[in-house]
Design a protein around this motif. Structure first.
Motif, PDB file in Angstrom:
ATOM      1  N   LYS A  20     -13.835  11.519  26.780  1.00 56.36           N
ATOM      2  CA  LYS A  20     -13.298  11.219  26.121  1.00 56.36           C
ATOM      3  C   LYS A  20     -12.427  11.005  25.024  1.00 56.36           C
ATOM      4  O   LYS A  20     -12.477  11.919  24.738  1.00 56.36           O
ATOM      5  N   GLU A  21     -11.143  10.332  25.438  1.00 55.67           N
ATOM      6  CA  GLU A  21     -10.130   9.845  24.355  1.00 55.67           C
ATOM      7  C   GLU A  21     -10.485  10.758  22.535  1.00 55.67           C
ATOM      8  O   GLU A  21     -11.471   9.526  22.279  1.00 55.67           O
ATOM      9  N   PRO A  22      -9.851  11.185  22.179  1.00 55.62           N
ATOM     10  CA  PRO A  22     -10.726  11.637  20.927  1.00 55.62           C
ATOM     11  C   PRO A  22      -9.860  10.493  19.418  1.00 55.62           C
ATOM     12  O   PRO A  22      -8.762  10.114  20.056  1.00 55.62           O
ATOM     13  N   GLU A  23     -10.470   9.825  18.720  1.00 53.93           N
ATOM     14  CA  GLU A  23     -10.290   9.163  17.782  1.00 53.93           C
ATOM     15  C   GLU A  23      -8.485   9.684  17.558  1.00 53.93           C
ATOM     16  O   GLU A  23      -8.834  10.300  16.933  1.00 53.93           O
ATOM     17  N   GLN A  24      -8.381   8.294  17.180  1.00 56.18           N
ATOM     18  CA  GLN A  24      -6.156   8.536  16.859  1.00 56.18           C
ATOM     19  C   GLN A  24      -7.744   8.858  15.016  1.00 56.18           C
ATOM     20  O   GLN A  24      -7.850   7.273  14.734  1.00 56.18           O
ATOM     21  N   LYS A  25      -6.485   9.759  14.395  1.00 54.52           N
ATOM     22  CA  LYS A  25      -7.157   9.334  13.020  1.00 54.52           C
ATOM     23  C   LYS A  25      -6.026   7.905  11.693  1.00 54.52           C
ATOM     24  O   LYS A  25      -5.053   8.110  12.475  1.00 54.52           O
ATOM     25  N   LYS A  26      -7.371   7.435  11.047  1.00 50.96           N
ATOM     26  CA  LYS A  26      -6.326   6.536  10.493  1.00 50.96           C
ATOM     27  C   LYS A  26      -5.444   7.247   9.284  1.00 50.96           C
ATOM     28  O   LYS A  26      -6.615   7.855   8.479  1.00 50.96           O
ATOM     29  N   VAL A  27      -4.804   6.493   8.836  1.00 51.31           N
ATOM     30  CA  VAL A  27      -4.004   6.738   7.377  1.00 51.31           C
ATOM     31  C   VAL A  27      -3.849   6.063   6.632  1.00 51.31           C
ATOM     32  O   VAL A  27      -3.247   4.587   6.900  1.00 51.31           O
ATOM     33  N   LYS A  28      -3.902   5.944   5.052  1.00 45.72           N
ATOM     34  CA  LYS A  28      -4.332   4.459   4.364  1.00 45.72           C
ATOM     35  C   LYS A  28      -2.729   4.884   3.366  1.00 45.72           C
ATOM     36  O   LYS A  28      -2.954   6.247   2.880  1.00 45.72           O
ATOM     37  N   VAL A  29      -2.109   3.800   3.430  1.00 47.34           N
ATOM     38  CA  VAL A  29      -0.661   3.550   2.824  1.00 47.34           C
ATOM     39  C   VAL A  29      -0.610   2.625   1.478  1.00 47.34           C
ATOM     40  O   VAL A  29      -0.412   1.363   2.555  1.00 47.34           O
ATOM     41  N   THR A  30       0.223   3.328   0.594  1.00 46.32           N
ATOM     42  CA  THR A  30      -0.134   2.452  -0.105  1.00 46.32           C
ATOM     43  C   THR A  30       1.278   2.457  -0.458  1.00 46.32           C
ATOM     44  O   THR A  30       2.224   3.606  -0.645  1.00 46.32           O
ATOM     45  N   ILE A  31       2.435   1.168  -0.837  1.00 48.39           N
ATOM     46  CA  ILE A  31       3.412   0.820  -0.940  1.00 48.39           C
ATOM     47  C   ILE A  31       3.788  -0.410  -1.993  1.00 48.39           C
ATOM     48  O   ILE A  31       3.089  -1.151  -1.727  1.00 48.39           O
ATOM     49  N   LYS A  32       4.771   0.426  -2.909  1.00 52.22           N
ATOM     50  CA  LYS A  32       4.927  -0.263  -4.502  1.00 52.22           C
ATOM     51  C   LYS A  32       6.443  -0.164  -4.712  1.00 52.22           C
ATOM     52  O   LYS A  32       7.163   0.147  -4.137  1.00 52.22           O
ATOM     53  N   VAL A  33       6.656  -1.211  -4.621  1.00 58.31           N
ATOM     54  CA  VAL A  33       7.784  -1.703  -4.195  1.00 58.31           C
ATOM     55  C   VAL A  33       8.546  -2.105  -6.246  1.00 58.31           C
ATOM     56  O   VAL A  33       7.970  -3.068  -6.647  1.00 58.31           O
ATOM     57  N   THR A  34       9.532  -2.237  -6.497  1.00 56.22           N
ATOM     58  CA  THR A  34      10.652  -2.762  -7.288  1.00 56.22           C
ATOM     59  C   THR A  34      11.909  -3.454  -6.986  1.00 56.22           C
ATOM     60  O   THR A  34      12.966  -2.632  -5.925  1.00 56.22           O
ATOM     61  N   PRO A  35      11.993  -4.683  -7.155  1.00 56.92           N
ATOM     62  CA  PRO A  35      11.293  -5.627  -8.030  1.00 56.92           C
ATOM     63  C   PRO A  35       9.940  -6.168  -7.243  1.00 56.92           C
ATOM     64  O   PRO A  35       9.708  -5.560  -5.842  1.00 56.92           O
ATOM     65  N   GLY A  36       8.658  -6.009  -7.615  1.00 51.98           N
ATOM     66  CA  GLY A  36       7.392  -6.446  -7.408  1.00 51.98           C
ATOM     67  C   GLY A  36       7.197  -7.569  -6.663  1.00 51.98           C
ATOM     68  O   GLY A  36       6.487  -7.463  -5.380  1.00 51.98           O
ATOM     69  N   ASP A  37       8.279  -8.349  -6.443  1.00 49.81           N
ATOM     70  CA  ASP A  37       8.325  -9.391  -5.807  1.00 49.81           C
ATOM     71  C   ASP A  37       9.284  -9.740  -4.480  1.00 49.81           C
ATOM     72  O   ASP A  37       8.823 -10.173  -3.831  1.00 49.81           O
ATOM     73  N   ALA A  38       9.153  -8.124  -4.535  1.00 51.06           N
ATOM     74  CA  ALA A  38      10.025  -7.746  -2.673  1.00 51.06           C
ATOM     75  C   ALA A  38       9.599  -8.254  -2.049  1.00 51.06           C
ATOM     76  O   ALA A  38       8.308  -7.924  -1.927  1.00 51.06           O
ATOM     77  N   LYS A  39       9.827  -8.680  -0.762  1.00 49.72           N
ATOM     78  CA  LYS A  39       9.179  -8.611   0.793  1.00 49.72           C
ATOM     79  C   LYS A  39       8.542  -7.478   1.363  1.00 49.72           C
ATOM     80  O   LYS A  39       9.855  -6.533   1.529  1.00 49.72           O
ATOM     81  N   ILE A  40       7.545  -7.100   1.320  1.00 48.47           N
ATOM     82  CA  ILE A  40       8.217  -5.763   2.144  1.00 48.47           C
ATOM     83  C   ILE A  40       7.007  -6.299   4.133  1.00 48.47           C
ATOM     84  O   ILE A  40       6.047  -6.910   4.284  1.00 48.47           O
ATOM     85  N   ILE A  41       7.447  -5.572   4.725  1.00 50.18           N
ATOM     86  CA  ILE A  41       7.435  -5.216   6.235  1.00 50.18           C
ATOM     87  C   ILE A  41       7.132  -4.359   6.709  1.00 50.18           C
ATOM     88  O   ILE A  41       8.242  -3.519   6.917  1.00 50.18           O
ATOM     89  N   VAL A  42       5.446  -3.717   7.487  1.00 49.32           N
ATOM     90  CA  VAL A  42       6.253  -2.418   8.095  1.00 49.32           C
ATOM     91  C   VAL A  42       5.961  -2.822   9.628  1.00 49.32           C
ATOM     92  O   VAL A  42       4.956  -3.834  10.221  1.00 49.32           O
ATOM     93  N   LEU A  43       7.182  -2.032  10.463  1.00 49.21           N
ATOM     94  CA  LEU A  43       6.838  -2.412  11.418  1.00 49.21           C
ATOM     95  C   LEU A  43       5.537  -0.933  12.460  1.00 49.21           C
ATOM     96  O   LEU A  43       6.474   0.011  12.817  1.00 49.21           O
ATOM     97  N   ASP A  44       5.249  -0.825  13.406  1.00 55.50           N
ATOM     98  CA  ASP A  44       4.566   0.048  14.501  1.00 55.50           C
ATOM     99  C   ASP A  44       5.751   0.202  15.343  1.00 55.50           C
ATOM    100  O   ASP A  44       7.052   0.338  15.212  1.00 55.50           O
ATOM    101  N   SER A  64      -3.407   0.476   6.822  1.00 54.55           N
ATOM    102  CA  SER A  64      -3.709   1.718   7.903  1.00 54.55           C
ATOM    103  C   SER A  64      -3.073   1.408   8.990  1.00 54.55           C
ATOM    104  O   SER A  64      -2.799   1.066  10.013  1.00 54.55           O
ATOM    105  N   LEU A  65      -3.016   3.294   9.015  1.00 58.81           N
ATOM    106  CA  LEU A  65      -1.515   3.577   9.857  1.00 58.81           C
ATOM    107  C   LEU A  65      -2.437   4.791  10.993  1.00 58.81           C
ATOM    108  O   LEU A  65      -3.751   5.099  10.270  1.00 58.81           O
ATOM    109  N   THR A  66      -1.484   4.687  11.975  1.00 59.31           N
ATOM    110  CA  THR A  66      -2.508   5.666  12.615  1.00 59.31           C
ATOM    111  C   THR A  66      -1.783   7.527  12.464  1.00 59.31           C
ATOM    112  O   THR A  66      -0.134   7.331  12.566  1.00 59.31           O
ATOM    113  N   GLU A  67      -2.218   8.030  12.688  1.00 58.64           N
ATOM    114  CA  GLU A  67      -1.511   9.474  11.879  1.00 58.64           C
ATOM    115  C   GLU A  67      -0.805  10.262  13.767  1.00 58.64           C
ATOM    116  O   GLU A  67      -1.446   9.713  14.452  1.00 58.64           O
ATOM    117  N   GLY A  68       0.416  10.330  12.553  1.00 56.68           N
ATOM    118  CA  GLY A  68       1.307  11.155  13.695  1.00 56.68           C
ATOM    119  C   GLY A  68       1.899  10.050  13.932  1.00 56.68           C
ATOM    120  O   GLY A  68       2.774  10.533  15.041  1.00 56.68           O
TER     121      GLY A  68
END
Length: 208
Positions: A7-31, A45-49
């Motif tokens: 069984k492959e070890p489960e990949q741990k998930k990491v919870k990430v919060t992103i706050k931006v200034t100015p607050g109405d800016a658009k955020i894009i996160v790509l893997d 929810s990101l994969t550790e490592g």
């Protein structure tokens, strides 16, 4: 014997919060594959490592790009966009050292697409005052003497020092050189992200 699949070890998930200034800016996160990661309840929810790219965008601001590697524990990122706004809120010319009094109209009227203006005074005076005000409070203003300005009022770097009226409003007093009826200055606005814009103002005396 048939080998038992490991069984492959489960990949741990990491919870990430992103706050931006100015607050109405658009955020894009790509893997790593370039696929977007959508937030849930404001967290990603990101994969550790694994590596991810964060893009923050808003019109009138410099785009921000940040590469992160997801690590254990909840993470918070505070990202600030730098403004590229060099526009004027106001550009006034007057004979008075009090804001809003004894105004002289500029020609043409203030237009963010124009960079050359004129203002003519119809009475005898030694100096005229200019009151440039920018839209973005983080932008800075410098005024440079180009021609016809009294040499003793000009600094070594060709700038003219500003003053403030009783209410703290900043203005630049521009003195005519002796016998001169016309002078020209350059108003340089530098935005928070380093973007610069020059505006040229010609001041004349039309003594009747």
């Amino acid at each position: 014997k048939t080998p038992v699949p490991t069984k492959e070890p489960e990949q741990k998930k990491v919870k990430v919060t992103i706050k931006v200034t100015p607050g109405d800016a658009k955020i894009i996160v790509l893997d790593e594959a370039g696929d977007p990661v959508n937030p849930s309840k404001g967290r990603y929810s990101l994969t550790e490592g694994r590596k991810y790219e964060i893009y923050v965008r808003k019109e009138g601001y410099q785009e921000l790009k940040k590469t992160i590697t997801a690590s254990s524990g909840e993470k918070k990122y505070n990202l600030k966009l730098l403004s590229s706004d060099t526009t004027f809120k106001e550009l006034l010319v007057s004979t008075s050292e009090i804001y809003g009094e004894e105004l002289i109209p500029i020609d043409p009227k203030l237009d963010q697409w124009k960079d050359k203006y004129k203002a003519a005074c119809d009475k005898e005076c030694e100096s005229l005052n200019i009151w440039p005000e920018v839209q973005d409070k983080n932008a800075t203003i410098k005024v440079f003497a180009l021609s016809g300005v009294k040499a003793s009022t000009v600094e070594k770097d060709e700038t003219i020092k500003s003053s403030k009226d009783k209410k703290g409003k900043e203005y630049w007093q521009i003195f005519f050189e002796d016998q001169e009826k016309e002078m020209q200055v350059r108003i340089q606005v530098t935005a928070e992200d380093g973007t610069q814009k020059d505006t040229y103002l010609t001041l004349t005396l039309e003594d009747k």
